[in-house]
Design a protein around this motif. Structure first.
Motif, short mmCIF file in Angstrom:
data_model
loop_
_atom_site.label_atom_id
_atom_site.label_comp_id
_atom_site.label_asym_id
_atom_site.label_seq_id
_atom_site.Cartn_x
_atom_site.Cartn_y
_atom_site.Cartn_z
N ILE A 174 19.57 72.96 96.11
CA ILE A 174 19.11 72.35 94.92
C ILE A 174 20.27 71.65 94.10
CG2 ILE A 174 17.93 72.56 92.71
CD1 ILE A 174 16.53 74.82 93.73
N LEU A 175 21.32 72.25 94.09
CA LEU A 175 22.50 71.69 93.40
C LEU A 175 23.06 70.65 94.13
CD1 LEU A 175 24.39 74.70 92.22
CD2 LEU A 175 22.99 73.29 90.89
N ARG A 176 23.02 70.46 95.64
CA ARG A 176 23.45 69.64 96.58
C ARG A 176 22.68 68.47 96.54
NH1 ARG A 176 23.59 72.47 100.39
NH2 ARG A 176 22.31 71.32 101.86
N THR A 177 21.38 68.52 96.70
CA THR A 177 20.39 67.68 96.95
C THR A 177 19.40 67.25 95.89
OG1 THR A 177 18.60 68.85 97.99
CG2 THR A 177 20.33 68.39 99.34
N ALA A 178 19.18 68.01 94.86
CA ALA A 178 18.43 67.78 93.76
C ALA A 178 16.87 68.19 94.26
CB ALA A 178 18.65 66.44 93.11
N VAL A 179 16.56 68.64 95.47
CA VAL A 179 15.46 68.77 95.95
C VAL A 179 14.99 70.24 96.39
CG1 VAL A 179 13.77 68.15 97.64
CG2 VAL A 179 14.98 66.31 96.71
#
Length: 242
Positions: A174-179
């Motif tokens: 989540i932190l890397r891709t926002a998804v």
């Protein structure tokens, strides 16, 4: 209208896994989110009676207090179960935030408190916000909700879950891709940074944009934008050009 285009995992989550009508009324976290969102919206809403379009309004949890305050509220949601459960609103119908059936400049307020959660593609979020701007009158209010990029990290830190490798992997993604892919726990979702949310509203032409934290230090943190990251949910408000 025909059934809106909705990812299968989102349809399943809201139709069979959780009762969205209970989420903001039963748990302490949900009640805080409801109360704080109501407090913030009341700062910016025009006087009643005014016409409000509640896009992605679920079962009408926010619509109900707006109606009690004297507003005319129409609700649109892509989940049939939500529309069937919606009560107390002037009208409830199936609809897609990216393709509203409402006429241009037909509402004084458009609130988009859920759709941005589940539109991982920026083009879709832009379309939803563009539609909100299209149907709100000049000078009218658009309010948009989002999930904070860092909410899962803070939540699971507080719950002491970070020792689990699976949890570390999910949060790092989540932190890397926002998804979040929706395969476990929550459904398909997009996680915003506060400045990103503000930019998305400005990008479609909204003005006087401001972003607020819902949970966390809340009101005490408002003068300090760097503390927005401590809130699980964000609320952005902006106005249509007059």
């Amino acid at each position: 209208m025909s059934n809106p285009e909705l990812a299968a995992e989102i349809e399943h989550f809201y139709s069979e896994v959780i009762d969205e009508g209970d989420r903001l009324r039963v748990s302490a976290d949900g009640q805080l989110e409801l109360l704080r969102t109501r407090e913030l919206l009341r700062r910016f809403l025009p006087p009643a009676p005014a016409r409000v379009l509640d896009v992605g309004g679920g079962t009408g949890v926010h619509a109900r207090w707006l109606v009690e305050d004297g507003y005319h509220v129409d609700l649109v949601d892509p989940v049939a179960r939500h529309v069937e459960q919606a009560a107390g609103v002037c009208a409830a119908s199936l609809g897609d935030a990216r393709a509203l059936e409402a006429a241009d400049a037909s509402y004084d307020v458009v609130q988009v408190l859920g759709p941005l959660y589940h539109l991982p593609d920026r083009a879709d979020r832009r379309q939803a916000l563009s539609e909100a701007l299209r149907v709100v009158r000049p000078g009218g209010l658009v309010a948009a909700g989002a999930i904070n990029r860092y909410s899962s990290l803070f939540e699971h830190t507080a719950l002491a879950h970070l020792h689990a490798e699976r949890m570390q992997t999910a949060i790092s993604t989540i932190l890397r891709t926002a998804v979040h892919d929706g395969k476990r726990g929550f459904t398909l979702a997009y996680f915003h940074r506060a400045e990103e949310l503000a930019d998305e509203l400005r990008d479609v032409g909204l003005v006087d944009v401001a972003v607020f934290g819902i949970e966390g230090p809340a009101r005490l943190a408002e003068p300090y934008p760097e503390l927005l990251a401590s809130s699980s949910h964000l609320l952005a408000v902006g106005k249509a050009p007059a």
